[in-house]
Design a protein around this motif. Sequence first.
Motif, PDB file in Angstrom:
ATOM      1  N   PRO A 102       0.749  -1.169  -0.003  1.00 26.11           N
ATOM      2  CA  PRO A 102      -0.023   0.078  -0.007  1.00 26.11           C
ATOM      3  C   PRO A 102       0.950   1.135  -0.052  1.00 26.11           C
ATOM      4  CG  PRO A 102       0.000  -1.069   2.086  1.00 26.11           C
ATOM      5  CD  PRO A 102       0.714  -1.998   1.327  1.00 26.11           C
ATOM      6  N   ARG A 103       0.252   2.219  -0.663  1.00 27.53           N
ATOM      7  CA  ARG A 103       1.135   3.692  -0.691  1.00 27.53           C
ATOM      8  C   ARG A 103       1.811   4.262   0.552  1.00 27.53           C
ATOM      9  NH1 ARG A 103       4.600   6.006  -4.032  1.00 27.53           N
ATOM     10  NH2 ARG A 103       4.634   8.423  -3.471  1.00 27.53           N
ATOM     11  N   ARG A 116      -5.625   4.043  -4.065  1.00 24.56           N
ATOM     12  CA  ARG A 116      -4.717   3.852  -2.913  1.00 24.56           C
ATOM     13  C   ARG A 116      -5.461   3.939  -1.521  1.00 24.56           C
ATOM     14  NH1 ARG A 116      -0.303   8.134  -4.821  1.00 24.56           N
ATOM     15  NH2 ARG A 116       0.268   7.100  -6.940  1.00 24.56           N
ATOM     16  N   ASN A 117      -5.082   3.080  -0.845  1.00 26.75           N
ATOM     17  CA  ASN A 117      -5.634   2.993   0.506  1.00 26.75           C
ATOM     18  C   ASN A 117      -5.489   3.944   1.305  1.00 26.75           C
ATOM     19  OD1 ASN A 117      -6.937   1.686   2.672  1.00 26.75           O
ATOM     20  ND2 ASN A 117      -5.389   0.454   3.397  1.00 26.75           N
TER      21      ASN A 117
END
Length: 831
Positions: free
Chosen positions: A383-384, A618-619
């Motif tokens: 994840p970012r 993105r989360n």
Amino acid sequence: MRDFITVTSPRVTPTNAADLHHARKQLITATAGLDAPAVRDVFVDLYEVWLHTKGAELGIKPDSGFAIVAVGGLGRREMLPYSDLDLILLHDDANPSAVSDIADSLWYPLWDAHIKLDHSVRTVPQAIDVASKDMTALLGMLEARHIVGDTELSSLLTNGVRQQWRSNIRSRFGELVEQAEQRWDRHGEIAHRAEPDLKNGRGGLRDIQLLHALSVAQLTDVTPGFRNDGHPGGVQGAHRRLLDIRTEQHRVAGRARDQLRAQDADEVAAALHLGDRFDLARTLSDCARTISFATETGIRTARNALPRGVLGGLRRTPARRPLDEGIVEHGGEVVLARDARPQRDPALVLRAAAAAATSGYPLAVGTLTRLADTAPELKTPWPREAIHDLLVLLGSGRGMIPVIEALDRTGLWGRILPEWGAVRDLPPRDAIHTWTVDRHLVETVAYADALTTRVSRPDLLLLGALMHDLGKGRGGDHSVVGAELAKHIGARMGLPAADIAVLSAVVRHHLLLPHTATRRDVTDPDVAHEVVDALGGSRVLLELLHALAQADSLATGAGVWSEWKASLISELVRRCESVMAGEELPEPDPLDPDLMRRLEAGTDGSVPLRVTLRPTERNHMYELAITGPDSRGLLAKAAGVLTLNSLRVHGASVTGYEGGALNVFMVSPRFGSPPDPGYLRQELARALDGQVNITALLDERWKQSGPVHSHSVSYDDISDDVTPPGTGVLGSQKAAVPAQNRDAPPVIKWFSSKTPDEAILEVRSIDQLGLLSRVAGALEQSGADIRWAKVTTMGAYVDDVFCVRFTENSDARARADVAVRMVLPQSRQSQ
């Protein structure tokens, strides 16, 4: 009563001494085929049998009022072939003449047998009094063991010393830690010494003794609750292995020796079936770093568990201060929030690590254990926010070293970078290197941190520094192997394909500049062309390799980076830059047609103020768009409102169009969910109307949540509720070569625009609370009209570009330059 008895003449027959001397020599020869633990057991048995026999001969029996107590190696049942014998002759205030006779009869055979003897003759009160004044004597007596004679006397001693230690621990804790720190300063870290002191060095046997003392004081376990690389009992195993190495060192050297000599290393390694001296060094590094980490966490745990004063029970429980989502500071340590769910939050490990590195507070042992037990591995691609937190961790300078060490000793770092196992504790192959390969990589990142504003991609510089030697220990050219590893790691992290290619090239060519500059004639035009061709003409890659060459050299050892080497590489880079094409000017991002429609004027001819928020793929990442009239101060106040509402800005694009302004931010909330866009619009409107002083609020927020810098700690006042940051952390040893700056200094660049009355400003800096708001405000207050802007946050650093128009006289640009420099964070050394 005498504390020490001087003997003027021997009172034993030579036969006794000769028998003991012969038996000891015979055992040294006879144990050649035994392993190290068995050797220690044999020598424990030898001395115990002799002391029992001698004690019976001298009348030292259970009801005699005398007792022989062993401390040191015999007390711990860790007798090495040439260890000293540490004994206390206890007596119940007996007749001085009788005490003298027994002492003489006991000590002289040992002296005549050429056994090194550390001895004393004391009553129990005398021994306890010595322990109350001498820390070294105390630590020995805490490990005392009854050998022969009056067991009640021995029990009075051991119980009395332990009870006194527990009662006085509050006042003596500082002395214990100070003594350990002085010992570490004198003898250094075992893991990174060519000829380490196995007993006194950091991570050595004295540290095991320190842990035992803290355990006796009931402040911590002998082995704090953590796992080493996923295996329970790491400290006990490291202790045993260190004892084995020291035992074989005695046998190889033929004498007592604490320091492992280089010329003995191969023979010691062979005796332990470890391979060669490099395998021995790797094993020793692992043991020492495991013990060092246990000592660090043990000291910290013990300090937090110290008994309070008379009014201690009336103190308030330390507050829990939020640091990030799911992360708080409590009692001077970084811990998980009560509502944190590690099993559902794979990025929590890196977020906690980043919070620890930037705040200066250590990760709590319980937090490390819980994360190791419950946190899942990061899925591919990451994840970012995980990438962001990794970059924040790497961008925290030397503050990251103890954090990464803690993650590594508990098996968490290996989950983040499985490739790390091949270089963990890997010793260097030449003496010029100061550190093991894994520590060298971390040191390189720390030095690269001070150079990040020299490059346009600080994120790739830090990642390249972390990976540049990752190919070692696998066979083949480590640059080629490492380049392939970098591709796999970059893909796993979810980096864009173009960034993966650059990262791989950084690892592949990290030796190109230093090798070419020092082995070729840099004034030869063909040399620069060859380098440019090897780099594919990439100016970004060239500047990354230039910075990495310096960081890599500084992290290698003293004298590796010199003015001569720096000048050669700089000249080579200058010539390469002249070969490359000119640098293109930054351009504004293209306008989103959907967002453009929001710039349409209302019925009164003005663009209404609107704020919209929508999640991205993105989360935890959101696109926040602000449209409104193109008025001076909009960007500064908008950025300030976002910061004050705990929104982290990862990127931004600002554009003006026909009297309207479009500000698009990529944001993530620091805690929980983002605020309602209607509320943000209301706050922004108040700020634009002058009802809210954004700058003052940012200043106040900065005071409340500014970073904590590590500092030295005094134990004179140990009544504080929290442990000061930077307390005795592993890695606090001074770097081999002092860094020029602990943080990267800000860099400001001005470019001429294609439009005559405009200029382009690039700002590279460490990120800071409200930085975008402050920079935009400084520009606007100095008379600059911001036409467009591109904001990029890469971990702990920002690269912001502003296109500005000056509506006032010709010195407006100079004023803007000064104004911006005034609000940028300075490196800590310059402060």
